[in-house]
Design a protein around this motif. Structure first.
Motif, PDB file in Angstrom:
ATOM      1  N   GLN A   3       0.837  -1.203   0.000  1.00 56.34           N
ATOM      2  CA  GLN A   3       0.000   0.000   0.000  1.00 56.34           C
ATOM      3  C   GLN A   3       0.871   1.252   0.000  1.00 56.34           C
ATOM      4  O   GLN A   3       0.556   2.235  -0.631  1.00 56.34           O
ATOM      5  N   SER A   4       1.976   1.184   0.747  1.00 57.31           N
ATOM      6  CA  SER A   4       2.848   2.347   0.869  1.00 57.31           C
ATOM      7  C   SER A   4       3.393   2.772  -0.486  1.00 57.31           C
ATOM      8  O   SER A   4       3.462   3.946  -0.799  1.00 57.31           O
ATOM      9  N   ARG A  31      -7.688  10.686   2.572  1.00 58.83           N
ATOM     10  CA  ARG A  31      -8.555   9.500   2.664  1.00 58.83           C
ATOM     11  C   ARG A  31      -7.838   8.260   2.124  1.00 58.83           C
ATOM     12  O   ARG A  31      -7.973   7.164   2.681  1.00 58.83           O
ATOM     13  N   GLN A  32      -7.081   8.413   1.047  1.00 58.92           N
ATOM     14  CA  GLN A  32      -6.316   7.285   0.501  1.00 58.92           C
ATOM     15  C   GLN A  32      -5.294   6.780   1.519  1.00 58.92           C
ATOM     16  O   GLN A  32      -5.134   5.568   1.702  1.00 58.92           O
ATOM     17  N   LEU A  33      -4.605   7.693   2.163  1.00 63.39           N
ATOM     18  CA  LEU A  33      -3.614   7.302   3.163  1.00 63.39           C
ATOM     19  C   LEU A  33      -4.278   6.624   4.359  1.00 63.39           C
ATOM     20  O   LEU A  33      -3.757   5.622   4.882  1.00 63.39           O
ATOM     21  N   CYS A  34      -5.428   7.125   4.787  1.00 62.19           N
ATOM     22  CA  CYS A  34      -6.157   6.485   5.886  1.00 62.19           C
ATOM     23  C   CYS A  34      -6.576   5.068   5.497  1.00 62.19           C
ATOM     24  O   CYS A  34      -6.442   4.133   6.302  1.00 62.19           O
ATOM     25  N   ALA A  35      -7.071   4.899   4.300  1.00 63.04           N
ATOM     26  CA  ALA A  35      -7.466   3.564   3.829  1.00 63.04           C
ATOM     27  C   ALA A  35      -6.259   2.629   3.790  1.00 63.04           C
ATOM     28  O   ALA A  35      -6.358   1.451   4.166  1.00 63.04           O
ATOM     29  N   ILE A  49       3.455   4.634   6.053  1.00 61.38           N
ATOM     30  CA  ILE A  49       2.242   5.317   5.583  1.00 61.38           C
ATOM     31  C   ILE A  49       1.867   6.413   6.571  1.00 61.38           C
ATOM     32  O   ILE A  49       1.499   7.525   6.177  1.00 61.38           O
ATOM     33  N   PHE A  50       1.976   6.107   7.858  1.00 65.17           N
ATOM     34  CA  PHE A  50       1.682   7.106   8.876  1.00 65.17           C
ATOM     35  C   PHE A  50       2.563   8.345   8.704  1.00 65.17           C
ATOM     36  O   PHE A  50       2.089   9.474   8.825  1.00 65.17           O
ATOM     37  N   GLN A  51       3.834   8.145   8.426  1.00 61.06           N
ATOM     38  CA  GLN A  51       4.741   9.291   8.241  1.00 61.06           C
ATOM     39  C   GLN A  51       4.264  10.171   7.090  1.00 61.06           C
ATOM     40  O   GLN A  51       4.321  11.395   7.167  1.00 61.06           O
ATOM     41  N   LEU A  53       1.112  10.371   6.008  1.00 61.07           N
ATOM     42  CA  LEU A  53      -0.129  11.004   6.447  1.00 61.07           C
ATOM     43  C   LEU A  53       0.169  12.166   7.393  1.00 61.07           C
ATOM     44  O   LEU A  53      -0.423  13.242   7.271  1.00 61.07           O
ATOM     45  N   LYS A  54       1.081  11.955   8.323  1.00 59.87           N
ATOM     46  CA  LYS A  54       1.436  13.010   9.278  1.00 59.87           C
ATOM     47  C   LYS A  54       1.941  14.251   8.541  1.00 59.87           C
ATOM     48  O   LYS A  54       1.483  15.365   8.830  1.00 59.87           O
ATOM     49  N   LEU A  55       2.834  14.093   7.593  1.00 62.50           N
ATOM     50  CA  LEU A  55       3.348  15.232   6.835  1.00 62.50           C
ATOM     51  C   LEU A  55       2.224  15.917   6.069  1.00 62.50           C
ATOM     52  O   LEU A  55       2.097  17.143   6.077  1.00 62.50           O
ATOM     53  N   GLU A  56       1.368  15.131   5.441  1.00 62.27           N
ATOM     54  CA  GLU A  56       0.254  15.693   4.679  1.00 62.27           C
ATOM     55  C   GLU A  56      -0.700  16.464   5.588  1.00 62.27           C
ATOM     56  O   GLU A  56      -1.113  17.574   5.269  1.00 62.27           O
TER      57      GLU A  56
END
Length: 165
Positions: A3-4, A31-35, A49-51, A53-56
């Protein structure tokens, strides 16, 4: 492919977008990153992926607060609306801090991740279905265009400056 690797950060958008189109594009990416966080099974991949999302989220919050919330707050009918949205940003930031704690157990990280995803989705839906509708009536078309350009430029500059944090 994990996914990453499958989720690419969107390229620079058309800087002529109004503020709402620019925000919705970033909301879709969030939303894509959360999914991806929900469906990825490998913990190391989930952390990567969290990294992203956090930056975004941080780039988005900084630019959105300056280039949407502040202009909306300048109008009486936008005060409570903006205050509520800023409060939700703060709640997301607190969850990000918990997940960044190197001393947090994997179990704590996972449970906080679930809460973070729920909070992000709630915030995005509420913004798009309530805040944006009201803000469109407050801000004229020309200002919406100008704010879109300012938002995108600040978002991208923030993301670039903090990419290695």
């Amino acid at each position: 492919m994990s996914q990453s690797a499958a989720i690419a950060n969107p390229a620079l958008v058309n800087l002529a977008q109004d503020i709402f189109a620019a925000l919705i594009e970033k909301h879709d990416y969030q939303r894509q990153l959360c999914a991806a966080l929900e469906t990825e099974s490998d913990f190391a991949q989930r952390q990567a992926i969290f990294q992203r999302l956090k930056l975004e989220l941080r780039a988005h919050e900084a630019a959105e607060e300056r280039h949407l919330y502040v202009p909306v707050m300048q109008h009486d009918e936008g005060l409570d609306l903006s205050r509520h949205a800023i409060t939700e940003h703060h709640e997301v930031d607190e969850l990000l801090e918990i997940m960044e704690d190197d001393g947090a157990s994997e179990e704590k990280w996972e449970s906080t991740c679930v809460t973070l995803i729920e909070k992000v989705r709630h915030h995005l839906d509420e913004e798009e279905n309530k805040f944006f509708k009201q803000a469109r009536t407050i801000l004229d078309d020309e200002l919406q265009q100008r704010l879109g350009t300012l938002y995108q430029a600040e978002h991208d500059a923030f993301a670039k400056a903090h990419a290695d944090d």
